[in-house]
Write an enzyme that holds these catalytic residues in place. Structure first.
Site, PDB file in Angstrom:
ATOM      1  N   GLU A   1      -7.788  -1.708  -1.224  1.00 16.30           N
ATOM      2  CA  GLU A   1      -8.107  -2.236   0.109  1.00 16.30           C
ATOM      3  C   GLU A   1      -9.270  -1.515   0.761  1.00 16.30           C
ATOM      4  OE1 GLU A   1      -3.636  -2.639   1.676  1.00 16.30           O
ATOM      5  OE2 GLU A   1      -5.081  -2.444   3.298  1.00 16.30           O
TER       6      GLU A   1
ATOM      7  N   CYS B   1     -13.690   1.511   6.318  1.00 15.59           N
ATOM      8  CA  CYS B   1     -12.691   2.448   5.816  1.00 15.59           C
ATOM      9  C   CYS B   1     -12.500   2.160   4.333  1.00 15.59           C
ATOM     10  CB  CYS B   1     -11.385   2.222   6.584  1.00 15.59           C
ATOM     11  SG  CYS B   1     -10.008   3.162   5.936  1.00 15.59           S
TER      12      CYS B   1
ATOM     13  N   CYS C   1      -1.605   6.768  -4.395  1.00 19.73           N
ATOM     14  CA  CYS C   1      -1.758   8.156  -3.924  1.00 19.73           C
ATOM     15  C   CYS C   1      -0.530   8.934  -4.384  1.00 19.73           C
ATOM     16  CB  CYS C   1      -1.845   8.177  -2.399  1.00 19.73           C
ATOM     17  SG  CYS C   1      -2.092   9.817  -1.687  1.00 19.73           S
TER      18      CYS C   1
ATOM     19  N   CYS D   1       3.278  11.239   1.620  1.00 15.80           N
ATOM     20  CA  CYS D   1       3.561  11.269   3.069  1.00 15.80           C
ATOM     21  C   CYS D   1       4.566  10.171   3.393  1.00 15.80           C
ATOM     22  CB  CYS D   1       2.283  11.093   3.894  1.00 15.80           C
ATOM     23  SG  CYS D   1       1.095  12.415   3.617  1.00 15.80           S
TER      24      CYS D   1
ATOM     25  N   CYS E   1       3.593   6.622   5.013  1.00 15.36           N
ATOM     26  CA  CYS E   1       2.393   5.969   4.493  1.00 15.36           C
ATOM     27  C   CYS E   1       2.723   4.988   3.361  1.00 15.36           C
ATOM     28  CB  CYS E   1       1.415   7.037   4.002  1.00 15.36           C
ATOM     29  SG  CYS E   1      -0.099   6.333   3.325  1.00 15.36           S
TER      30      CYS E   1
ATOM     31  N   CYS F   1      -1.992   0.573   6.443  1.00  9.53           N
ATOM     32  CA  CYS F   1      -2.875   0.762   5.284  1.00  9.53           C
ATOM     33  C   CYS F   1      -2.058   0.704   4.008  1.00  9.53           C
ATOM     34  CB  CYS F   1      -3.507   2.155   5.299  1.00  9.53           C
ATOM     35  SG  CYS F   1      -4.553   2.414   6.682  1.00  9.53           S
TER      36      CYS F   1
HETATM   37  N1  SAH Z   1      -5.145  11.012   2.341  1.00  6.37           N
HETATM   38  C1  SAH Z   1      -5.896  11.113   3.569  1.00  6.37           C
HETATM   39  C2  SAH Z   1      -6.342   9.752   4.078  1.00  6.37           C
HETATM   40  C3  SAH Z   1      -5.158   8.893   4.398  1.00  6.37           C
HETATM   41  S1  SAH Z   1      -5.117   7.662   5.605  1.00  6.37           S
HETATM   42  C4  SAH Z   1      -5.087  11.819   4.625  1.00  6.37           C
HETATM   43  O1  SAH Z   1      -3.901  12.058   4.404  1.00  6.37           O
HETATM   44  O2  SAH Z   1      -5.643  12.178   5.662  1.00  6.37           O
HETATM   45  C5  SAH Z   1      -5.770   8.205   7.107  1.00  6.37           C
HETATM   46  C6  SAH Z   1      -4.783   8.617   8.183  1.00  6.37           C
HETATM   47  O3  SAH Z   1      -3.790   7.628   8.460  1.00  6.37           O
HETATM   48  C7  SAH Z   1      -4.021   9.880   7.836  1.00  6.37           C
HETATM   49  O4  SAH Z   1      -4.002  10.718   8.961  1.00  6.37           O
HETATM   50  C8  SAH Z   1      -2.646   9.361   7.516  1.00  6.37           C
HETATM   51  O5  SAH Z   1      -1.683  10.367   7.659  1.00  6.37           O
HETATM   52  C9  SAH Z   1      -2.509   8.248   8.522  1.00  6.37           C
HETATM   53  N2  SAH Z   1      -1.499   7.236   8.203  1.00  6.37           N
HETATM   54  C10 SAH Z   1      -1.114   6.757   7.008  1.00  6.37           C
HETATM   55  N3  SAH Z   1      -0.164   5.808   7.132  1.00  6.37           N
HETATM   56  C11 SAH Z   1       0.050   5.689   8.451  1.00  6.37           C
HETATM   57  C12 SAH Z   1       0.931   4.873   9.224  1.00  6.37           C
HETATM   58  N4  SAH Z   1       1.767   4.006   8.640  1.00  6.37           N
HETATM   59  N5  SAH Z   1       0.876   4.995  10.562  1.00  6.37           N
HETATM   60  C13 SAH Z   1       0.027   5.871  11.157  1.00  6.37           C
HETATM   61  N6  SAH Z   1      -0.814   6.663  10.482  1.00  6.37           N
HETATM   62  C14 SAH Z   1      -0.796   6.581   9.147  1.00  6.37           C
END
Ligand code: SAH
Length: 346
Positions: free
Chosen positions: A94, A107, A114, A118, A121, A335
């Protein structure tokens, strides 16, 4: 069968060496580089100022990385566009285009899936499939520029994947996308977001790039952070913040801290005070993100009033803070959700 090398992976110097080895004049490198990174040619056949023989030779020996556009969702509210691209091997990734007054921000994904785990996510639910190559990252930008007929001005590495878990390819991408002879997107307009791979943050700092580092902090105590992010079991918040200070010392770039607010988990006023105390003295900016709930988990968004209260509390502590504006609400799964849905049907 041995895979042919990918010609978009060569920077201009490397391309010149490669052409010299082929017995070609070095100015050809400039022409080819232009075809690849400015004209965004999708086949060697398109490179009309090269002889037919050279075009044939190149296509016999090299691959030209191309992403197939599978789907584009366009928001009726603000013109945000969500793209699904098919990568070699068959799966999809995406990318998202957000249109702002100041320009076009994209983005991009840096990995397919990944492995950081987390909790909130969607990108990590099925683990890591594979790293993307620098060319696959370039292609996300190039395809979107072609699609809208406009330049992309800002890039955030915040799609699927952990950029610092794919360090070499991400660095190559940044080098090439900011190259004055290529897309020439200023490093100052590129933000790399990481969940916090401390040694890699330090390694990145040593490269002294002009990109913005965004750290996904999401908690003000190690205990809470461990509940949300497995990486917190390896590195403490204090180690993360030391690495961020080091990044600032090496680059002079203000740090962004991302803080996704999850109802009942990390959104109290006490938490805001602790957060303010933690980042005090760091030249930084905090970006609050109301969590985008995914159906596989129970997490809920903090309500609007509580988000405002959290923000005000940080401001009272003289911290720069913004709430992330929600873009493309009508097409806005978290995302990675669109990717997950599509993968099920492949
Ligand atoms: N791997 C990187 C980029 C990930 S996405 C990282 O961890 O920073 C970018 C941001 O979106 C990160 O801060 C991630 O923690 C956050 N994120 C991911 N899924 C999310 C969700 N469902 N709601 C809010 N923030 C989210």
């Amino acid at each position: 069968m041995k895979q042919k090398p990918d010609i978009k992976a060569f920077n201009e110097t490397e391309l010149r060496e490669l052409l010299e080895e082929m017995g070609e004049k070095s100015f050809r490198a400039k022409q080819i580089y232009r075809w690849l990174h400015i004209e965004k040619a999708e086949s060697f056949e398109d490179m009309t100022n090269l002889s037919k023989t050279l075009r044939q030779k190149l296509s016999d020996q090299y691959e030209l990385c191309h992403l197939e556009k599978v789907k584009v969702l366009v928001s009726g509210i603000d013109g945000t566009r969500k793209y699904l691209f098919r990568i070699a091997g068959g799966s999809v990734i995406e990318s998202v285009l957000m249109r702002y007054q100041h320009g076009n921000s994209v983005c991009i994904s840096t990995q397919s899936g990944c492995r950081m785990g987390c909790q909130f996510c969607a990108s990590t639910l099925h683990g890591l499939e594979r790293n993307l190559t620098s060319s696959e990252m370039l292609e996300q930008i190039y395809q979107i520029e072609k699609d809208i007929g406009e330049k992309v001005t800002n890039i955030v590495l915040m799609g699927s994947g952990e950029p610092l878990d794919n360090f070499e390819q991400v660095l190559k991408f940044i080098e090439m996308i900011s190259d004055a002879h290529g897309a020439n997107i200023s490093q100052r307009n590129i933000t790399l977001s990481t969940c916090g791979l401390v040694p890699k943050i330090r390694e990145l700092a040593d490269k002294k790039l002009q990109i913005t580092l965004a750290l996904s902090l999401h908690a003000s105590s190690d205990e809470t952070r461990k509940k949300l992010m497995p990486i917190a079991k390896t590195y403490s918040i204090s180690e993360e913040l030391d690495a961020c200070r080091y990044y600032f010392d090496q680059t002079g770039r203000r740090i962004t801290f991302e803080y996704s607010l999850v109802a009942g988990v990390n959104d109290t006023i006490q938490e805001a005070d602790r957060l303010a105390a933690l980042v005090k003295g760091i030249n930084c900016h905090i970006n609050l993100i109301p969590v985008n709930p995914i159906k596989e988990r129970e997490y809920r968004q903090t309500d609007k009033a509580a988000v405002q209260a959290f923000k005000s509390r940080l401001e009272r502590n003289r911290i720069n803070v913004t709430i992330r504006r929600e873009m493309g609400r009508d097409i806005n799964g978290a995302c990675g959700q669109l990717r997950n849905e599509t993968m099920k049907n492949l």
